[in-house]
Design an enzyme around this catalytic site. Structure first.
Site, PDB file in Angstrom:
ATOM      1  N   LEU A  33       0.817  -1.228   0.000  1.00 43.84           N
ATOM      2  CA  LEU A  33       0.000   0.000   0.000  1.00 43.84           C
ATOM      3  C   LEU A  33       0.848   1.274   0.000  1.00 43.84           C
ATOM      4  CD1 LEU A  33      -3.056  -0.923   2.290  1.00 43.84           C
ATOM      5  CD2 LEU A  33      -2.826  -1.127  -0.190  1.00 43.84           C
ATOM      6  N   GLY A  36      -0.677   2.077  -3.456  1.00 43.91           N
ATOM      7  CA  GLY A  36      -1.982   1.514  -3.822  1.00 43.91           C
ATOM      8  C   GLY A  36      -3.006   1.807  -2.747  1.00 43.91           C
ATOM      9  N   ALA A  73       4.133  -4.450  -8.824  1.00 44.40           N
ATOM     10  CA  ALA A  73       4.547  -3.571  -7.715  1.00 44.40           C
ATOM     11  C   ALA A  73       5.870  -2.863  -7.995  1.00 44.40           C
ATOM     12  CB  ALA A  73       4.651  -4.393  -6.441  1.00 44.40           C
ATOM     13  N   TYR A 140      15.227   3.643 -13.890  1.00 41.42           N
ATOM     14  CA  TYR A 140      13.936   2.948 -13.998  1.00 41.42           C
ATOM     15  C   TYR A 140      13.985   1.922 -15.143  1.00 41.42           C
ATOM     16  CZ  TYR A 140       9.114   2.102 -15.334  1.00 41.42           C
ATOM     17  OH  TYR A 140       7.945   1.497 -15.701  1.00 41.42           O
ATOM     18  N   PHE A 168       3.583   0.499 -23.279  1.00 46.66           N
ATOM     19  CA  PHE A 168       3.837   1.853 -23.735  1.00 46.66           C
ATOM     20  C   PHE A 168       3.080   2.773 -22.754  1.00 46.66           C
ATOM     21  CE2 PHE A 168       6.671   1.756 -27.445  1.00 46.66           C
ATOM     22  CZ  PHE A 168       6.991   0.411 -27.338  1.00 46.66           C
ATOM     23  N   ASN A 169       2.234   3.691 -23.168  1.00 45.01           N
ATOM     24  CA  ASN A 169       1.646   4.604 -22.176  1.00 45.01           C
ATOM     25  C   ASN A 169       0.291   4.104 -21.677  1.00 45.01           C
ATOM     26  OD1 ASN A 169       3.781   6.195 -23.589  1.00 45.01           O
ATOM     27  ND2 ASN A 169       3.107   7.716 -22.095  1.00 45.01           N
ATOM     28  N   PHE A 207       5.451  19.897 -21.797  1.00 46.79           N
ATOM     29  CA  PHE A 207       6.904  19.809 -21.669  1.00 46.79           C
ATOM     30  C   PHE A 207       7.567  19.778 -23.043  1.00 46.79           C
ATOM     31  CE2 PHE A 207       6.045  17.328 -17.504  1.00 46.79           C
ATOM     32  CZ  PHE A 207       5.890  18.507 -16.800  1.00 46.79           C
ATOM     33  N   ARG A 281      11.190  17.940 -20.786  1.00 43.61           N
ATOM     34  CA  ARG A 281      11.516  17.126 -19.621  1.00 43.61           C
ATOM     35  C   ARG A 281      12.710  16.255 -19.996  1.00 43.61           C
ATOM     36  NH1 ARG A 281       6.768  13.279 -17.384  1.00 43.61           N
ATOM     37  NH2 ARG A 281       7.311  12.169 -19.276  1.00 43.61           N
ATOM     38  N   GLY A 283      15.181  13.446 -20.881  1.00 46.06           N
ATOM     39  CA  GLY A 283      15.006  12.013 -21.145  1.00 46.06           C
ATOM     40  C   GLY A 283      13.750  11.666 -21.918  1.00 46.06           C
TER      41      GLY A 283
HETATM   42  N1  UDP Z   1       3.791  15.572 -20.464  1.00 44.33           N
HETATM   43  C1  UDP Z   1       3.566  16.938 -20.494  1.00 44.33           C
HETATM   44  N2  UDP Z   1       3.116  17.544 -19.365  1.00 44.33           N
HETATM   45  C2  UDP Z   1       2.878  16.881 -18.197  1.00 44.33           C
HETATM   46  C3  UDP Z   1       3.105  15.472 -18.178  1.00 44.33           C
HETATM   47  C4  UDP Z   1       3.553  14.852 -19.328  1.00 44.33           C
HETATM   48  O1  UDP Z   1       3.757  17.582 -21.523  1.00 44.33           O
HETATM   49  O2  UDP Z   1       2.486  17.504 -17.201  1.00 44.33           O
HETATM   50  C5  UDP Z   1       4.263  14.899 -21.685  1.00 44.33           C
HETATM   51  C6  UDP Z   1       5.590  14.174 -21.500  1.00 44.33           C
HETATM   52  O3  UDP Z   1       6.674  15.061 -21.722  1.00 44.33           O
HETATM   53  C7  UDP Z   1       5.482  13.081 -22.552  1.00 44.33           C
HETATM   54  C8  UDP Z   1       3.988  12.774 -22.601  1.00 44.33           C
HETATM   55  O4  UDP Z   1       3.339  13.903 -22.017  1.00 44.33           O
HETATM   56  O5  UDP Z   1       5.870  13.561 -23.809  1.00 44.33           O
HETATM   57  C9  UDP Z   1       3.613  11.551 -21.821  1.00 44.33           C
HETATM   58  O6  UDP Z   1       4.187  11.642 -20.530  1.00 44.33           O
HETATM   59  P1  UDP Z   1       3.799  10.681 -19.350  1.00 44.33           P
HETATM   60  O7  UDP Z   1       4.560  11.147 -18.133  1.00 44.33           O
HETATM   61  O8  UDP Z   1       2.317  10.575 -19.241  1.00 44.33           O
HETATM   62  O9  UDP Z   1       4.322   9.244 -19.804  1.00 44.33           O
HETATM   63  P2  UDP Z   1       5.781   8.766 -20.306  1.00 44.33           P
HETATM   64  O10 UDP Z   1       5.782   8.918 -21.803  1.00 44.33           O
HETATM   65  O11 UDP Z   1       6.815   9.582 -19.612  1.00 44.33           O
HETATM   66  O12 UDP Z   1       5.797   7.340 -19.894  1.00 44.33           O
END
Ligand code: UDP
Length: 321
Positions: A33, A36, A73, A140, A168-169, A207, A281, A283
């Site tokens: 937790l 979670g 987890a 990570y 992916f996302n 970003f 951001r 990376g």
């Molecule tokens: N992103 C953004 N603003 C935010 C959070 C994310 O522009 O407040 C962008 C981030 O730079 C990426 C995309 O949204 O290009 C997806 O980011 P997220 O953190 O959701 O997932 P990731 O791709 O990092 O796994």
């Protein structure tokens, strides 16, 4: 069938618990937790505990005959993993090894591992297939790739069969509205955009708008959490039917830019969403899109919620619940 879900109180794990219960499995959840929620666990058997607690693992595996184990987890924040790699290697690598060793000791041979597109690092080609070079650029991603390699070795040496699913996302929420994303702090785009729409946040910061993409914002492959869970179910069937382990990339194969996500969210919610322009951001690759043909052909997986508006609508219903 009896299944252990580690991290079953978290975002994806809780959706998986619901699906497995629906399909008639006996589900046990182990979760500390830390990220979670107890009320997100829709299974009867819940164990509060630490994955690194070897005597607890021995007790759980001794008291049950699991036909499969799924492991959700993980810590998931890339930026935090750079600032505090020890936290990530301890939890995501070392504690995963504790789990695997308990499985080997108790002869539990079927494992589904939550991996990530972050194992690929900066893509050299898009869409990204399973054979794409693995060159993770943060702790990570490196930790997840270490576990994937560990799993290959454990299969050869101990016969532990693992399906490694590279998300992916992950996004969206339970189509029935019972579960959704509750990260604290929230860092993912879609929930943040919807919090800006509902008024929980004043705005969304984009970003970077100077990437080499049509509108200058990053492109990602958003995959509905329900579709991800379905892929886990199919992977478990594959193991149970003797199909063996493997690695699969899970995405829709459709890329959407940050700006497109915001536009869709405006349409779905009917709300104004204030957008601020921010720095890139560190990376963040410009474009991450999955080639999921292997999951489609070998697992028989077909995402049901490939339409971004549906995904955002489910997440919006959760945001406004
Ligand atoms: N992103 C953004 N603003 C935010 C959070 C994310 O522009 O407040 C962008 C981030 O730079 C990426 C995309 O949204 O290009 C997806 O980011 P997220 O953190 O959701 O997932 P990731 O791709 O990092 O796994």
């Amino acid at each position: 069938m009896q299944v252990l879900i580690v991290g079953g109180a978290g975002y994806i794990g809780s959706h998986m618990v619901k699906l497995l219960c629906r399909r008639g499995c006996e589900v046990t959840v182990l979760d500390d937790l830390s990220a979670g929620y107890r009320d997100a666990v829709l299974a009867e058997r819940f164990v509060l505990g630490d994955l690194g607690d070897l005597s607890l693992l021995d007790k759980i595996f001794g008291a049950n005959h699991f036909d499969g184990v799924m492991h959700f987890a993980s810590h998931i924040q890339v930026g935090e993993s750079v600032r505090d790699p020890a936290k990530y290697y301890r939890n995501n690598v070392f504690k995963t090894q504790c789990l695997l060793d308990a499985m080997v000791a108790h002869k539990v041979n079927h494992f589904i591992f939550s991996s990530t597109a972050a194992i690929f690092g900066e893509p050299v080609r898009v869409p990204i297939d399973e054979e794409h070079p693995k060159n993770p650029i943060n702790p990570y991603g490196r930790g997840k790739w270490m576990v994937e390699q560990m799993l290959e070795d454990y299969e050869v040496a101990y016969g532990l069969q693992a399906v490694r699913l590279r998300y992916f996302n992950a996004a969206g929420a339970d189509p029935e509205g019972e579960l959704g994303e509750r990260h604290e702090p929230e860092t993912h785009l879609i929930p943040l955009v919807l919090q800006a729409a509902s008024g929980r946040r004043p705005h969304i910061t984009v970003f970077g708008a100077d990437y080499d993409t049509p509108d200058g914002t990053c492109i990602r492959d958003y995959i509905h959490v329900a579709d991800l869970c379905e892929a886990h179910w199919l992977a478990l069937q594959r193991l149970w039917q003797g199909g063996g382990g493997g690695a699969f990339n899970l995405g829709n194969g459709n890329g959407f830019s940050v700006q497109e996500v915001i536009d869709v969210a405006r349409t779905v919610t009917g709300r104004e969403i204030v957008v601020m322009r921010g720095e890139r951001r560190p990376g963040d690759p410009a474009r991450l899109v999955a080639d999921s043909r292997r999951a489609r052909t070998e697992l028989g997986w077909t995402p049901q919620y490939a339409d971004l508006a549906t995904l955002v609508d489910h997440a919006w219903r959760w945001e406004t619940r």
